[in-house]
Write an enzyme that holds these catalytic residues in place. Structure first.
Site: not given
Length: 172
Positions: A49, A54, A102-103, A144, A148
């Site tokens: 995702g 992000q 998480c990225l 999740h 964000h």
């Protein structure tokens, strides 16, 4: 398509509440390009995702390589889901703790409590209505990514940091 720069923990964009997207904005070529670029970026970094904040966009949008009723992530050849202005509601009271990464927090994993089942209402990339119920892994991804959009990172949801681990240690 372009790869987008992923914001990392500590950047203020990750702590701000993203703004809703007007349905009319979805007809703009720039918005459709952003969605395509988000999908390419998510795939490039092997994510499941990716949310607007992000990639330094304070917009209530995320892409996810999931099918709401299937625990397996989509193959890279399958079209990811696009969620715009999602509203998530827990279904039932069951909370399950499981691993997340998480990225924006690369190479770190931790156990996060989440609702096992959720319902979500959102718009798709063309402004159509999405109404789905999801459980387990897809529900976790949706929660999740929606976090964000509210400036919340998975670390904020952890009950304890005892499970926090670098990816290399987690893999053992």
């Amino acid at each position: 398509m372009s790869l987008l720069k992923v914001a990392r923990m500590g950047h203020p964009v990750l702590r701000m509440r993203a703004r809703e997207i007007d349905r009319n904005e979805l007809t703009q070529p720039s918005m459709q390009k952003l969605i395509d670029d988000m999908i390419d970026t998510m795939h490039e970094y092997h994510g499941v995702g990716l949310a607007g904040p992000q990639i330094h966009e304070g917009l209530r949008i995320f892409v996810a390589a999931i099918t709401p009723d299937n625990d397996d992530p989509l193959s890279p050849e399958s079209e990811p889901m696009v969620f715009i202005n999602p509203v998530v509601t827990a279904v039932g009271n069951e909370i399950v703790e499981d691993w997340e990464g998480c990225l924006s927090i690369p190479d770190i994993r931790g156990r996060v409590p989440r609702a096992r089942a959720i319902s979500v209402t959102a718009l798709d990339r063309h402004g159509g209505q999405i109404d789905v119920t999801s459980h387990d892994f897809p529900a976790r991804v949706i929660q999740h990514e929606t976090d964000h959009l509210d400036g919340v990172l998975f670390l904020d949801r952890m009950r304890t940091f005892e499970s926090l681990a670098f990816l290399e240690e987690y893999a053992r």
